[in-house]
Enzyme design. Sequence first.
Site: not given
Length: 343
Positions: A17-18, A21
Site C-alpha cells: 500500500h505504502e 504512494h
Amino acid sequence: MGIIIAILIFSFIVLFHEMGHFLVAKLNGIEVEEFALGMGPLLFSKEYRGTRYCIRALPIGGACMMGEDDEATGAEGNFHSKSVWARISVIAAGPVFNFILAFVLSVILTVMVGYDRPVAAEVNEGYPAAEAGMQDGDMIIRMGDKKINIFREISTYNQFHQGETVDVTFVRDGKEHTVTLTPQYNEEMDYYLLGVTRGPNEKAGVFTSLQYGLYEVKYWICTTVSSLKMLITGQVGIDQMSGPVGIVDVVDETYNSSVDYGLSAVVANMMNISILLSANLGVMNLLPIPALDGGRLVFLLVEAVRRKKIPPEKEGYVHFIGFALLMVIMVFVMYNDIRRLFM
C-alpha cells in the site's frame, strides 16, 4: 507459527500500500521524507537518496511521509507544490495498489485451486429452488439487482438477506429464466436456505484465471462494502468488528486447521486471507474519513472544484482529530478482540 505468518501477511500488504504512494510520488517529482513499515518506536533506519527508510516496532501500519503538513508549499519537490491531480494520484495510489495486489494474488490462487462457477450442482428437494422448477446444472446469473459471477456470491447474498424473497435469474440450455424464491428456514442449521448446492471447483486456464481473478476481487470489495452498510444501518454492531488481534487469531486458526492437509492447503488459505485483507484495506482507505486516504481525497477534490487550496494547517487539524478518533476505535476493537480470545 500462525502468528508469525499473520504479521508477515499484514506487513507485506501495508508495505505494498505504502509502495503505491511512494512510487507515484516519485513519478510526480515529490520528495519522500520517510518510508516506514510499522508504527511506534524506531528499530532500524537508513537514508538513501533523500528518503529515510524505517522499520518500526508495531507491525500494524506504515507511512509514506511526503511533507503534506509542511507550510513551505512553494518549495520544489514539496507535496503541495504539485498540481491537484498529481496529488490526487499519489493519495489514490495506495488503495489502488491494494486492489492490484488482491488481483495478482487472486489470479495465482485461481490457477492453484480453480474457480467456482455459479452453477447449482444439486438442487435439493423440498427447498424453494426445487419447488420453483430449478434443476441441477442451472447457472445463476442474477439475484435481485446483483449480477452473479461466482458461487460464493450466491451464498453471501443469502447470508446478507436472510429470509428475504428474491428474484433469481438462471440460464438453462442457453435460455434465461427468472423465478421468485423465499428462503426456507432450517432449524438444525438455524439458517434460511434456498436449496442449491455448490459443486467442485473447475480448472482454470490463463484467460479464465484473469477473468475469475477480477471476479474474486470484485467479490471481496462488494462483501466489504455490504458489511460496512450493515454496520452503518445497525444490522451489525461495532463490537463485531475485528482489528489486528482478531486478524492474527483468524490466521492462526486457519493455519492450524490447514497444516494437516499439506503445504498447498496452507498456501492457498493464507493467500485467500491476503486477498481479503488487501481488498478490505483498499476499500477502508477510500472511506471519506479524516486521516485516511479517502479523507485526504475529499479535501483534494474540493480543491479541484474550488480551484483554490485549503490551507494545509487547517486540513492538518481535521486529520489530527480524525486520527485521534480512529485510535479510540482501534483501542475499542482491540479490547473486543482480546476479550473474545478468552470467552
